[in-house]
Scaffold this motif. Structure first.
Motif, mmCIF file in Angstrom:
data_model
loop_
_atom_site.group_PDB
_atom_site.id
_atom_site.type_symbol
_atom_site.label_atom_id
_atom_site.label_comp_id
_atom_site.label_asym_id
_atom_site.label_seq_id
_atom_site.Cartn_x
_atom_site.Cartn_y
_atom_site.Cartn_z
ATOM 1 N N LEU A 87 0.817 -1.207 0.000
ATOM 2 C CA LEU A 87 0.000 0.000 0.000
ATOM 3 C C LEU A 87 0.857 1.266 0.000
ATOM 4 C CD1 LEU A 87 -2.912 -1.055 2.369
ATOM 5 C CD2 LEU A 87 -2.963 -0.819 -0.118
ATOM 6 N N VAL A 88 1.974 1.250 0.731
ATOM 7 C CA VAL A 88 2.890 2.395 0.705
ATOM 8 C C VAL A 88 3.489 2.551 -0.690
ATOM 9 C CG1 VAL A 88 5.104 3.240 1.600
ATOM 10 C CG2 VAL A 88 3.384 2.362 3.168
ATOM 11 N N SER A 89 3.802 1.435 -1.337
ATOM 12 C CA SER A 89 4.367 1.512 -2.684
ATOM 13 C C SER A 89 3.354 2.083 -3.679
ATOM 14 C CB SER A 89 4.844 0.142 -3.151
ATOM 15 O OG SER A 89 3.767 -0.682 -3.487
ATOM 16 N N LEU A 90 2.074 1.800 -3.467
ATOM 17 C CA LEU A 90 1.052 2.372 -4.344
ATOM 18 C C LEU A 90 0.978 3.885 -4.191
ATOM 19 C CD1 LEU A 90 -1.847 -0.228 -4.094
ATOM 20 C CD2 LEU A 90 -0.206 0.084 -5.939
ATOM 21 N N LEU A 91 1.121 4.370 -2.968
ATOM 22 C CA LEU A 91 1.145 5.820 -2.753
ATOM 23 C C LEU A 91 2.356 6.458 -3.438
ATOM 24 C CD1 LEU A 91 0.086 6.018 1.005
ATOM 25 C CD2 LEU A 91 -1.268 6.648 -0.996
ATOM 26 N N SER A 136 6.734 -2.423 -4.735
ATOM 27 C CA SER A 136 5.530 -3.202 -5.032
ATOM 28 C C SER A 136 5.889 -4.638 -5.386
ATOM 29 C CB SER A 136 4.721 -2.546 -6.147
ATOM 30 O OG SER A 136 5.433 -2.535 -7.349
ATOM 31 N N SER A 137 7.021 -4.835 -6.041
ATOM 32 C CA SER A 137 7.474 -6.201 -6.335
ATOM 33 C C SER A 137 7.833 -6.941 -5.051
ATOM 34 C CB SER A 137 8.675 -6.183 -7.270
ATOM 35 O OG SER A 137 8.324 -5.605 -8.495
ATOM 36 N N LEU A 138 8.460 -6.232 -4.112
ATOM 37 C CA LEU A 138 8.776 -6.839 -2.820
ATOM 38 C C LEU A 138 7.496 -7.206 -2.069
ATOM 39 C CD1 LEU A 138 10.851 -7.555 -0.579
ATOM 40 C CD2 LEU A 138 10.541 -5.217 0.246
ATOM 41 N N GLY A 139 6.526 -6.308 -2.064
ATOM 42 C CA GLY A 139 5.250 -6.595 -1.408
ATOM 43 C C GLY A 139 4.541 -7.781 -2.032
ATOM 44 N N MET A 140 4.561 -7.860 -3.365
ATOM 45 C CA MET A 140 3.922 -8.987 -4.047
ATOM 46 C C MET A 140 4.665 -10.285 -3.766
ATOM 47 S SD MET A 140 1.536 -10.279 -5.755
ATOM 48 C CE MET A 140 0.620 -8.819 -6.094
ATOM 49 N N LEU A 141 5.973 -10.230 -3.732
ATOM 50 C CA LEU A 141 6.761 -11.423 -3.423
ATOM 51 C C LEU A 141 6.443 -11.931 -2.016
ATOM 52 C CD1 LEU A 141 9.012 -13.339 -4.400
ATOM 53 C CD2 LEU A 141 10.628 -11.796 -3.311
ATOM 54 N N LEU A 142 6.326 -11.012 -1.064
ATOM 55 C CA LEU A 142 5.983 -11.420 0.299
ATOM 56 C C LEU A 142 4.569 -11.985 0.384
ATOM 57 C CD1 LEU A 142 7.606 -8.549 2.385
ATOM 58 C CD2 LEU A 142 8.402 -10.901 2.146
ATOM 59 N N LEU A 143 3.644 -11.441 -0.400
ATOM 60 C CA LEU A 143 2.290 -12.007 -0.428
ATOM 61 C C LEU A 143 2.286 -13.415 -1.004
ATOM 62 C CD1 LEU A 143 -0.039 -9.075 -1.519
ATOM 63 C CD2 LEU A 143 -0.148 -10.378 0.578
ATOM 64 N N ILE A 144 3.062 -13.634 -2.040
ATOM 65 C CA ILE A 144 3.148 -14.971 -2.635
ATOM 66 C C ILE A 144 3.747 -15.953 -1.637
ATOM 67 C CG2 ILE A 144 4.297 -16.314 -4.447
ATOM 68 C CD1 ILE A 144 3.947 -13.852 -6.267
#
Length: 172
Positions: free
Chosen positions: A79-83, A104-112
């Protein structure tokens, strides 16, 4: 002022042959404008996907009383990356857009990793009759897959936008 008033709406003194002297917008700028609008849509799509994921996370927390730190941290990073991405898009800052891609790639990687760590998909494949008990976890996995697709599209759009925003290289 007298010259500007003409019966046909065109100023006197021009016969239409001056079209070759008119300025033309470089295609790079139109590509940037299109890329910005496409990135705006993709950031909004990512925000909706993350909102759904956050609601599912909140629901699973209230139902199971289990706190998944990895999912919470990845959602907050995302969410911070989206801002940051939205600010970079509005202000045409290439550095902010590059930082948006990385975070955002880091956030997506952690979600995966969070979804893979829960082993929900493996349990459903082994015992397909018990999928109803795990339906919210499956919805979360589907949400992450949709988020991954939108992430891939946003990375390609952002890299194209950054390359079009950069000044052209001069050959010596």
């Amino acid at each position: 002022m007298q010259q500007r008033r003409s019966s046909n709406g065109r100023p006197s003194g021009t016969d239409g042959s001056d079209f070759s002297y008119r300025m033309v917008v470089d295609s790079r700028y139109t590509k940037v404008a299109k890329g910005k609008s496409r990135l705006s849509f993709l950031i909004l799509s990512q925000a909706v996907v993350q909102l759904i994921g956050a609601l599912l996370l909140f629901y699973s927390y209230t139902k199971d009383e289990r706190f998944d730190q990895l999912a919470v941290s990845s959602t907050s990073i995302y969410l911070v990356s989206l801002l940051i991405g939205e600010l970079g898009r509005k202000r045409s800052r290439a550095k902010m857009l590059r930082f948006y891609i990385m975070t955002s790639s880091l956030g997506m990687l952690l979600l995966i990793v969070s979804v893979l760590k829960s082993n929900v998909l493996q349990e459903v494949v082994k015992d397909s009759s018990g999928w109803e008990a795990k339906k919210f976890e499956l919805i979360k996995a589907g949400d992450v897959l949709v988020g991954l697709l939108v992430q891939i599209l946003s990375i390609s759009t952002t890299t194209s936008l950054i390359s079009n925003m950069s000044p052209p290289k001069r050959s010596s």
